[in-house]
Design a protein around this motif. Structure first.
Motif, mmCIF file in Angstrom:
data_model
loop_
_atom_site.group_PDB
_atom_site.id
_atom_site.type_symbol
_atom_site.label_atom_id
_atom_site.label_comp_id
_atom_site.label_asym_id
_atom_site.label_seq_id
_atom_site.Cartn_x
_atom_site.Cartn_y
_atom_site.Cartn_z
ATOM 1 N N CYS A 56 0.832 -1.215 0.000
ATOM 2 C CA CYS A 56 0.000 0.000 0.000
ATOM 3 C C CYS A 56 0.860 1.255 0.000
ATOM 4 O O CYS A 56 0.522 2.242 -0.660
ATOM 5 N N LEU A 57 1.964 1.221 0.731
ATOM 6 C CA LEU A 57 2.871 2.368 0.774
ATOM 7 C C LEU A 57 3.477 2.625 -0.603
ATOM 8 O O LEU A 57 3.508 3.770 -1.073
ATOM 9 N N THR B 102 -0.814 6.861 2.063
ATOM 10 C CA THR B 102 0.610 6.596 2.284
ATOM 11 C C THR B 102 0.958 6.749 3.765
ATOM 12 O O THR B 102 1.681 5.920 4.333
ATOM 13 N N SER C 130 -0.426 3.801 5.666
ATOM 14 C CA SER C 130 0.361 2.601 5.364
ATOM 15 C C SER C 130 1.691 2.605 6.115
ATOM 16 O O SER C 130 2.126 1.567 6.629
ATOM 17 N N ALA C 131 2.322 3.764 6.180
ATOM 18 C CA ALA C 131 3.596 3.860 6.908
ATOM 19 C C ALA C 131 3.385 3.520 8.385
ATOM 20 O O ALA C 131 4.190 2.785 8.987
#
Length: 193
Positions: free
Chosen positions: A123-124, A170, A173-174
């Motif tokens: 995802c990232l 992002t 996700s991170a």
């Protein structure tokens, strides 16, 4: 069980829980910020849905009664951008993406955390590519001043929601990667609780 109905923790359990929280104060702070973002994402998505419903309803009335005003269907189309992209970011925060069903069936443990981390990394990577693509579209639409036909809505508005959704996805996700690496529950905090 304590007299107030809660389950009492032993001194050792409480100490390890306290130690776990003290080990990751930056993550805890980021998760609190993520909760605020998730609540804002939720409000944006709900607002966009209301705008889309009202705009479609008004468009039907305008067309049915042949009213001499501009069609509001354009606003419904623009509202689809925050619904799609900010909604996608909210889904990634809630850990409700395609890999969740497969991973959720596994018992908690190293394999579960590893698969969570892999899904979050994918995802990232997607989010980073999506940011680059969305930035190009947003920058072009902002610089060109391009607008939609009926009501003159700037194309930069839906493109901006696309960029914001990519950035939020992002970010979530991170944090999911970080949570998986330190053994925290995936998906962060539920914005509805």
């Amino acid at each position: 069980m304590a007299h107030d109905g809660t389950v009492a923790m032993s001194g050792t359990d409480q100490a390890s829980a306290d130690l776990s929280l003290k080990r990751h104060p930056v993550l805890d702070t980021l998760m609190r910020a993520e909760l605020v973002l998730a609540r804002m994402e939720n409000a944006v998505v709900i607002t966009a849905m209301v705008v889309a419903i009202l705009a479609v309803g008004a468009s039907v009335m305008i067309r049915t009664f042949d009213l001499p005003i501009s069609d509001t269907g354009e606003w419904a189309m623009v509202a689809m951008s925050p619904l799609t992209f900010i909604g996608a970011a909210l889904c990634s925060h809630m850990h409700k993406h395609l890999t969740a069903d497969i991973v959720e069936m596994l018992p908690p443990g190293p394999l579960h955390r590893c698969l969570d981390a892999i899904a979050a990394v994918l995802c990232l990577v997607f989010g980073l590519f999506f940011i680059a693509l969305a930035w190009d579209l947003f920058d072009y639409s902002r610089a060109s001043g391009e607008t939609l036909i009926d009501l003159g809505t700037p194309v930069a508005i839906p493109a901006g929601f696309m960029l914001a959704g990519a950035a939020l996805m992002t970010f979530h996700s991170a944090l999911d990667i970080w949570r998986a690496l330190v053994g925290r529950e995936p998906g962060g905090f539920d914005p509805w609780h």
